[in-house]
Design a protein around this motif. Structure first.
Motif, PDB file in Angstrom:
ATOM      1  N   ARG A  66      27.402  69.602 -19.388  1.00  0.00           N
ATOM      2  CA  ARG A  66      26.926  68.303 -19.869  1.00  0.00           C
ATOM      3  C   ARG A  66      25.610  67.891 -19.214  1.00  0.00           C
ATOM      4  NH1 ARG A  66      32.850  65.680 -18.815  1.00  0.00           N
ATOM      5  NH2 ARG A  66      33.896  66.454 -20.694  1.00  0.00           N
ATOM      6  N   CYS A  76      22.481  64.757 -15.672  1.00  0.00           N
ATOM      7  CA  CYS A  76      23.363  64.659 -16.835  1.00  0.00           C
ATOM      8  C   CYS A  76      22.574  64.331 -18.102  1.00  0.00           C
ATOM      9  CB  CYS A  76      24.440  63.593 -16.626  1.00  0.00           C
ATOM     10  SG  CYS A  76      25.432  63.878 -15.133  1.00  0.00           S
ATOM     11  N   HIS A  77      23.053  64.868 -19.224  1.00  0.00           N
ATOM     12  CA  HIS A  77      22.486  64.522 -20.526  1.00  0.00           C
ATOM     13  C   HIS A  77      22.973  63.120 -20.887  1.00  0.00           C
ATOM     14  CE1 HIS A  77      21.106  68.519 -20.778  1.00  0.00           C
ATOM     15  NE2 HIS A  77      22.256  69.075 -21.093  1.00  0.00           N
ATOM     16  N   TYR A  84      27.727  60.302 -19.966  1.00  0.00           N
ATOM     17  CA  TYR A  84      28.105  61.312 -18.988  1.00  0.00           C
ATOM     18  C   TYR A  84      27.640  60.834 -17.614  1.00  0.00           C
ATOM     19  CZ  TYR A  84      28.738  64.441 -22.962  1.00  0.00           C
ATOM     20  OH  TYR A  84      29.142  65.014 -24.135  1.00  0.00           O
ATOM     21  N   CYS A  89      28.553  65.655 -13.497  1.00  0.00           N
ATOM     22  CA  CYS A  89      28.660  65.234 -14.903  1.00  0.00           C
ATOM     23  C   CYS A  89      30.085  65.396 -15.408  1.00  0.00           C
ATOM     24  CB  CYS A  89      27.698  66.020 -15.809  1.00  0.00           C
ATOM     25  SG  CYS A  89      25.981  65.960 -15.284  1.00  0.00           S
ATOM     26  N   HIS A  92      33.254  61.244 -18.446  1.00  0.00           N
ATOM     27  CA  HIS A  92      32.837  60.891 -19.798  1.00  0.00           C
ATOM     28  C   HIS A  92      33.745  59.751 -20.242  1.00  0.00           C
ATOM     29  CE1 HIS A  92      31.710  60.805 -23.860  1.00  0.00           C
ATOM     30  NE2 HIS A  92      31.423  62.080 -24.041  1.00  0.00           N
TER      31      HIS A  92
END
Length: 494
Positions: A66, A76-77, A84, A89, A92
């Motif tokens: 992620r 993190c994206h 995230y 990460c 969620h």
């Protein structure tokens, strides 16, 4: 600033800095890079080790898949704030278990992907009460699926709620009644879910673009877009909703098991021979009542017979040439291209539409309607397809006022087409609206940019007589489709 006060300030600043660094994940070290943009002081292996979850072997997903690993730190994206998060990460906020459509069954809160249950509830989704006030009979009744099987024989019933059997802890068996078994999606050879080329939903693989098969094990040699294009029927549906598309080829739902050529066929399954039978019998070859030939689901009757299934004998004293001549009238086309000719008489299309009438269907009052459906722009009446305008208005659809309240420049600016030509060079401009050339009957459109000669012809008729030409394109009546309205989609022919 006094020296003592300055020393106190430095001590306070350094303590705050230390406190801030202690809150940063352990994998982070401010000394790993000597300066912004400088090379990482960690080896690649060490950097990836710090970005990998504890217990994961080398080669496993970094940052839980992620985020990206930057010198031992997970970035993190984040498409939306807080989606995230966590040092690796791992969190969620939308991945908590649900039960019966509710996150944490409505009896808990989602915290870093796991449900924190309220008092009196437990389970991955907080779906089980710690104390049950139901009888065993009532509990089992609530756990039965639509086939009256308790938890689909894939789990046990706990206080009216199913607890699915997942001894390996992989959660592949799930659902309110344990009706979903994603083990059905595991590829026997690769042991991956859907061969690694799709996603599994309730035991069924939904393949990614370019892959197909029960386990997404086969790959197409053409792009998904090309595959879809090849499978799209003239009515815009994939395989006419009568088959499945596999790598650009339609596999029709053939209801005739007796031969290679079934009742449903065609490159896009557009032909359904069942429409040619008076009474459908999958083992019978009695098409068109024995008095015609079935052509893509439509009966072409022999001379002397007519009807949707060629079921009616024709008693007409006229020859075919005489019949057509009587149906032509002043037009070159039988029934003005707006109907069907039978024994010298026209049946106007579409049936029941009173706007098309006349002995040879020569009157079409639909020509008096604008794009909004207004008759003669609300400034006149329609007589046999022509507008009779009120005083002060003129034009084919009474759309032009005789007095104009705009300048010539304003008027021309509204009449210019995209290439800067006034009314596409095929008409004149009046008060901001184009008047198309009367000599070229086929020119139409707001800017005289439409050429109705572009409408496809089939059997010698514009739009096959099953639609009207609008700006070079056929607009088909209900039940008809195709570039020339030549394909009938209904169950019976009109």
């Amino acid at each position: 600033m006094r020296p003592a006060a300055f020393r106190n300030f430095l001590l306070l600043a350094s303590s705050l800095l230390f406190a801030g660094l202690s809150a940063v994940p352990q994998s982070f070290s401010p000394s790993l890079r000597s300066a912004t943009g400088a090379a990482c002081r960690l080896s690649r292996a060490e950097s990836e080790r710090r970005c990998r979850a504890p217990g994961q072997p080398p080669g496993g997903a970094l940052c839980h898949g992620r985020g990206r690993c930057d010198c031992g730190v997970c970035i993190c994206h984040v498409n939306e704030p807080g989606v995230y998060f966590g040092p690796l990460c791992e969190c969620h906020e939308w991945v908590c278990e649900t039960y019966d459509g509710s996150t944490c069954a409505g009896h808990g809160k989602c915290d870093c992907g796991k449900c924190k249950c309220e008092e009196g509830w437990f389970g991955d989704a907080c779906q089980y009460p710690t104390h049950c006030d139901l009888t065993e009979r009532k509990s089992n009744q609530l756990c039965k699926n639509s086939q009256d099987v308790i938890c689909s024989n894939a789990g046990t019933c706990h206080c009216g709620r199913c607890k699915c059997d997942n001894p390996d802890g992989n959660s592949l068996v799930y659902g309110k009644f344990c009706e979903c078994d994603d083990r059905e999606c595991i590829d026997d050879e690769t042991e991956e879910i859907c061969g690694g080329h799709g996603k599994c939903y309730c035991g069924n693989c939904y393949c990614g673009s370019g892959w197909h098969g029960d386990k997404c094990e086969f790959q197409c040699d053409i792009t998904p877009w090309e595959s879809k294009r090849r499978c799209t029927s003239p009515d815009g549906k994939i395989c006419s909703n009568r088959g499945t598309c596999v790598c650009g080829e339609c596999s029709c739902h053939d209801v005739d098991p007796t031969g290679d050529w079934g009742d449903i066929h065609g490159d896009t399954c557009e032909c359904d021979e069942r429409d040619c039978r008076a009474v459908y019998d999958r083992y019978s070859d009695d098409f068109c009542s024995g008095h015609g030939q079935c052509n893509c689901g439509r009966c072409d009757c022999k001379v002397g017979w007519y009807g949707k299934k060629c079921e009616h004998p024709r008693s007409c004293p006229l020859s075919a040439e005489e019949s057509i001549r009587k149906c032509q009238g002043s037009s070159d086309l039988p029934c003005s291209g707006r109907g069907k000719c039978e024994c010298g008489k026209c049946t106007c299309s579409p049936p029941g539409d009173r706007r098309v009438y006349g002995r040879t269907c020569e009157c079409d009052d639909r020509r008096c309607e604008d794009l909004d459906g207004a008759v003669c722009g609300g400034h006149g009446t329609c007589s046999c397809g022509r507008c009779v305008c009120e005083r002060g208005w003129f034009g084919e659809l009474c759309q032009h006022p005789r007095k104009c309240n705009m300048t010539e420049e304003q008027s021309k600016s509204l009449c210019e087409s995209a290439d800067g030509i006034l009314c596409s060079g095929k008409g004149s401009c009046h008060c901001g609206k184009c008047i198309c050339s009367a000599e070229e009957w086929y020119i139409s459109g707001e800017l005289c940019d439409c050429d109705d000669r572009d409408c496809d012809k089939h059997d010698g008729l514009i739009c096959t007589g099953n639609g009207i030409c609008n700006c070079g394109n056929c607009e088909c009546w209900d039940g008809w489709n195709g570039n020339a309205c030549e394909i009938w989609l209904g169950t019976e022919y009109p």
